[in-house]
Design a protein around this motif. Structure first.
Motif, PDB file in Angstrom:
ATOM      1  N   CYS A 162       0.866  -1.186   0.000  1.00 55.36           N
ATOM      2  CA  CYS A 162       0.000   0.000   0.000  1.00 55.36           C
ATOM      3  C   CYS A 162       0.900   1.233   0.000  1.00 55.36           C
ATOM      4  O   CYS A 162       1.738   1.384   0.899  1.00 55.36           O
ATOM      5  CB  CYS A 162      -0.888  -0.015   1.239  1.00 55.36           C
ATOM      6  N   SER A 163       0.741   2.098  -0.998  1.00 57.44           N
ATOM      7  CA  SER A 163       1.611   3.276  -1.088  1.00 57.44           C
ATOM      8  C   SER A 163       1.401   4.201   0.111  1.00 57.44           C
ATOM      9  O   SER A 163       2.324   4.872   0.569  1.00 57.44           O
ATOM     10  CB  SER A 163       1.348   4.038  -2.394  1.00 57.44           C
ATOM     11  N   LEU A 164       0.180   4.210   0.637  1.00 53.97           N
ATOM     12  CA  LEU A 164      -0.102   5.082   1.791  1.00 53.97           C
ATOM     13  C   LEU A 164       0.615   4.557   3.037  1.00 53.97           C
ATOM     14  O   LEU A 164       1.249   5.327   3.766  1.00 53.97           O
ATOM     15  CB  LEU A 164      -1.621   5.150   2.011  1.00 53.97           C
ATOM     16  N   SER A 165       0.537   3.245   3.273  1.00 54.93           N
ATOM     17  CA  SER A 165       1.199   2.731   4.477  1.00 54.93           C
ATOM     18  C   SER A 165       2.722   2.860   4.347  1.00 54.93           C
ATOM     19  O   SER A 165       3.427   2.960   5.353  1.00 54.93           O
ATOM     20  CB  SER A 165       0.758   1.303   4.791  1.00 54.93           C
ATOM     21  N   ASP A 166       3.235   2.920   3.115  1.00 56.99           N
ATOM     22  CA  ASP A 166       4.684   3.107   2.913  1.00 56.99           C
ATOM     23  C   ASP A 166       5.121   4.558   3.126  1.00 56.99           C
ATOM     24  O   ASP A 166       6.314   4.856   3.038  1.00 56.99           O
ATOM     25  CB  ASP A 166       5.072   2.727   1.469  1.00 56.99           C
ATOM     26  N   SER A 167       4.156   5.469   3.362  1.00 58.57           N
ATOM     27  CA  SER A 167       4.545   6.880   3.381  1.00 58.57           C
ATOM     28  C   SER A 167       5.054   7.374   4.746  1.00 58.57           C
ATOM     29  O   SER A 167       5.353   8.550   4.896  1.00 58.57           O
ATOM     30  CB  SER A 167       3.414   7.771   2.848  1.00 58.57           C
ATOM     31  N   ILE A 168       5.160   6.468   5.715  1.00 60.48           N
ATOM     32  CA  ILE A 168       5.819   6.859   6.977  1.00 60.48           C
ATOM     33  C   ILE A 168       6.584   5.657   7.525  1.00 60.48           C
ATOM     34  O   ILE A 168       6.098   4.520   7.448  1.00 60.48           O
ATOM     35  CB  ILE A 168       4.804   7.412   8.015  1.00 60.48           C
ATOM     36  N   THR A 169       7.793   5.905   8.043  1.00 59.52           N
ATOM     37  CA  THR A 169       8.592   4.817   8.646  1.00 59.52           C
ATOM     38  C   THR A 169       8.531   4.954  10.178  1.00 59.52           C
ATOM     39  O   THR A 169       8.176   6.020  10.707  1.00 59.52           O
ATOM     40  CB  THR A 169      10.068   4.901   8.216  1.00 59.52           C
ATOM     41  N   VAL A 170       8.929   3.878  10.846  1.00 58.43           N
ATOM     42  CA  VAL A 170       8.916   3.910  12.315  1.00 58.43           C
ATOM     43  C   VAL A 170       9.858   5.004  12.831  1.00 58.43           C
ATOM     44  O   VAL A 170       9.520   5.748  13.762  1.00 58.43           O
ATOM     45  CB  VAL A 170       9.302   2.521  12.878  1.00 58.43           C
ATOM     46  N   ASP A 171      11.022   5.136  12.213  1.00 59.87           N
ATOM     47  CA  ASP A 171      11.971   6.164  12.668  1.00 59.87           C
ATOM     48  C   ASP A 171      11.377   7.563  12.504  1.00 59.87           C
ATOM     49  O   ASP A 171      11.530   8.427  13.372  1.00 59.87           O
ATOM     50  CB  ASP A 171      13.288   6.073  11.877  1.00 59.87           C
ATOM     51  N   GLU A 172      10.703   7.776  11.382  1.00 60.12           N
ATOM     52  CA  GLU A 172      10.081   9.101  11.160  1.00 60.12           C
ATOM     53  C   GLU A 172       9.002   9.371  12.211  1.00 60.12           C
ATOM     54  O   GLU A 172       8.896  10.479  12.749  1.00 60.12           O
ATOM     55  CB  GLU A 172       9.464   9.158   9.759  1.00 60.12           C
ATOM     56  N   LEU A 173       8.207   8.340  12.507  1.00 58.56           N
ATOM     57  CA  LEU A 173       7.134   8.537  13.500  1.00 58.56           C
ATOM     58  C   LEU A 173       7.726   8.817  14.889  1.00 58.56           C
ATOM     59  O   LEU A 173       7.275   9.718  15.600  1.00 58.56           O
ATOM     60  CB  LEU A 173       6.216   7.307  13.530  1.00 58.56           C
ATOM     61  N   ARG A 174       8.759   8.048  15.242  1.00 56.90           N
ATOM     62  CA  ARG A 174       9.368   8.272  16.572  1.00 56.90           C
ATOM     63  C   ARG A 174       9.937   9.694  16.679  1.00 56.90           C
ATOM     64  O   ARG A 174       9.786  10.361  17.697  1.00 56.90           O
ATOM     65  CB  ARG A 174      10.477   7.250  16.818  1.00 56.90           C
ATOM     66  N   ALA A 175      10.573  10.143  15.608  1.00 59.85           N
ATOM     67  CA  ALA A 175      11.158  11.495  15.636  1.00 59.85           C
ATOM     68  C   ALA A 175      10.047  12.542  15.746  1.00 59.85           C
ATOM     69  O   ALA A 175      10.180  13.538  16.482  1.00 59.85           O
ATOM     70  CB  ALA A 175      11.984  11.724  14.365  1.00 59.85           C
ATOM     71  N   TRP A 176       8.936  12.331  15.049  1.00 53.87           N
ATOM     72  CA  TRP A 176       7.801  13.283  15.079  1.00 53.87           C
ATOM     73  C   TRP A 176       7.214  13.334  16.497  1.00 53.87           C
ATOM     74  O   TRP A 176       6.948  14.408  17.035  1.00 53.87           O
ATOM     75  CB  TRP A 176       6.751  12.810  14.062  1.00 53.87           C
ATOM     76  N   LYS A 177       7.039  12.136  17.087  1.00 53.20           N
ATOM     77  CA  LYS A 177       6.491  12.082  18.454  1.00 53.20           C
ATOM     78  C   LYS A 177       7.447  12.757  19.445  1.00 53.20           C
ATOM     79  O   LYS A 177       7.003  13.442  20.375  1.00 53.20           O
ATOM     80  CB  LYS A 177       6.245  10.635  18.867  1.00 53.20           C
ATOM     81  N   ALA A 178       8.750  12.572  19.216  1.00 54.80           N
ATOM     82  CA  ALA A 178       9.728  13.174  20.132  1.00 54.80           C
ATOM     83  C   ALA A 178       9.646  14.701  20.077  1.00 54.80           C
ATOM     84  O   ALA A 178       9.879  15.399  21.073  1.00 54.80           O
ATOM     85  CB  ALA A 178      11.128  12.706  19.778  1.00 54.80           C
ATOM     86  N   ARG A 179       9.302  15.245  18.914  1.00 54.95           N
ATOM     87  CA  ARG A 179       9.181  16.708  18.789  1.00 54.95           C
ATOM     88  C   ARG A 179       7.900  17.230  19.440  1.00 54.95           C
ATOM     89  O   ARG A 179       7.769  18.407  19.720  1.00 54.95           O
ATOM     90  CB  ARG A 179       9.222  17.119  17.300  1.00 54.95           C
TER      91      ARG A 179
END
Ligand code: 13P
Ligand code: SF4
Length: 319
Positions: A90-107
């Motif tokens: 799924c192109s949508l589910s590929d549009s965020i990685t775990v590292d990106e999410l963790r960094a976003w949450k950390a901010r």
């Protein structure tokens, strides 16, 4: 269209194998017609998740894309879940990685994270809440208004949720589904003009959702009924509406069930090119092979599943 002899034989073999292996076949609304027709249940992401959590059968054959089969495996850990093609992504589910999410949450450490069901199990394990297109507004409304929300990964669904909930504290990830993002307002206008007095059904993942919401509010569509709905919401709306013609802005697989369950009504795709190649990787032959050879088993690491289950359960409790 009546099925040819080969298709009929394959369907009979699938039904026999299904009985023998104590299997329930679940299929998403975007599956090819012959796969939908052999399934025990056809529905949207939320309906399929519910069916997976309630089925008495020991095996689930999931005809859809991989994240959907993973969701079934997460909420039914004692069942064996099979998918005919593990590469159905799924192109949508590929549009965020775990590292990106963790960094976003950390901010944004105080924010509540709400992730669309179109995400991998590893992403779901990082979320506070999961949601689908049919309950995203309800899930966000259940979060205290004072709390900031991180909504991911679909920016069009996110914009729709922000508008519907009236919140200005939603941060939205800039992901998209290539199929829905490819349906343009020009495609829509052409199709709306091609039939008489159509009702317009639109999936919130469409890139044209946001401009259309504003256009609808400003009266551009006049007396035309415009509804933004999940795929199952479209089924309900088509059944209750008095309209004879409908223009449908989502993946074209949706038209099969709409036409089948609403004889006498006419359904037109907003864009004929809106086809998800991942959904179409599941074929009737693949369904047969999957049952006959018990492949491919969907496995989610137990620790990931425990964490992901929390976010999915919270969603199921709200909606
Ligand atoms: P629904 O939950 O509305 O079926 O949508 C799932 C999906 O993948 C849309 O592209
Ligand atoms: Fe993913 Fe888009 Fe296909 Fe739905 S239509 S499965 S969101 S790529």
């Amino acid at each position: 269209m009546p099925a040819d002899a080969k298709t009929r034989t394959l369907c009979e073999q699938i039904l026999r194998l299904k009985e023998r292996t104590d299997t329930v076949i679940l299929a998403h609304n975007y599956q090819v017609p012959e796969v939908q027709d052999v399934a025990d249940y056809v529905g949207d992401s939320l309906g399929l998740a519910r069916q997976a959590s309630q089925t008495p059968h020991s095996q689930i054959l999931f005809c859809g894309v991989h994240f959907m089969a993973e969701t079934a495996a997460i909420i039914s850990p004692k069942k064996r879940v099979l998918i005919p093609d593990p590469d159905a992504g799924c192109s949508l589910s590929d549009s965020i990685t775990v590292d990106e999410l963790r960094a976003w949450k950390a901010r944004h450490p105080k924010a509540i994270s709400v992730g669309y069901v179109n995400t991998t199990a590893a992403i779901k394990a990082e979320l506070d809440y999961c949601c689908t297109s049919s309950n995203a507004v309800g899930v966000v409304n259940a979060i205290p208004r004072s709390r900031e929300v991180l909504f991911l990964p679909d920016m069009f669904l996110g914009a729709y949720v922000a508008k519907e909930t009236g919140r200005d504290n939603i941060r939205i990830w800039a992901g998209e589904c290539h199929v829905h993002a490819g349906i343009t307002p020009e495609d829509v206008s052409k199709k709306l003009d091609s039939v008489s007095n159509p009702e317009f059904l639109i999936h919130p993942e469409c890139s044209c959702t946001t401009p259309i919401l504003y256009d609808a509010n400003s009266g551009k569509y006049g007396s035309r009924q415009v509804s933004i709905l999940s795929t199952e919401g479209m089924m309900r709306r088509a059944a209750e509406s008095d309209a004879k013609n409908f223009v449908v802005a989502t993946e074209t697989g949706m038209l099969h069930r709409l036409a089948k369950q609403n004889p006498g009504k006419n359904f037109v795709a907003a864009a004929d090119h809106a086809e998800c190649q991942y959904m179409k990787m599941i074929t009737l032959q693949g369904v047969y092979d999957s049952l006959a050879e018990s492949k491919y088993v969907v496995r989610v690491p137990p620790r990931t599943a425990v964490k992901a289950r929390r976010a999915i359960q919270r969603m199921l409790e709200i909606s």
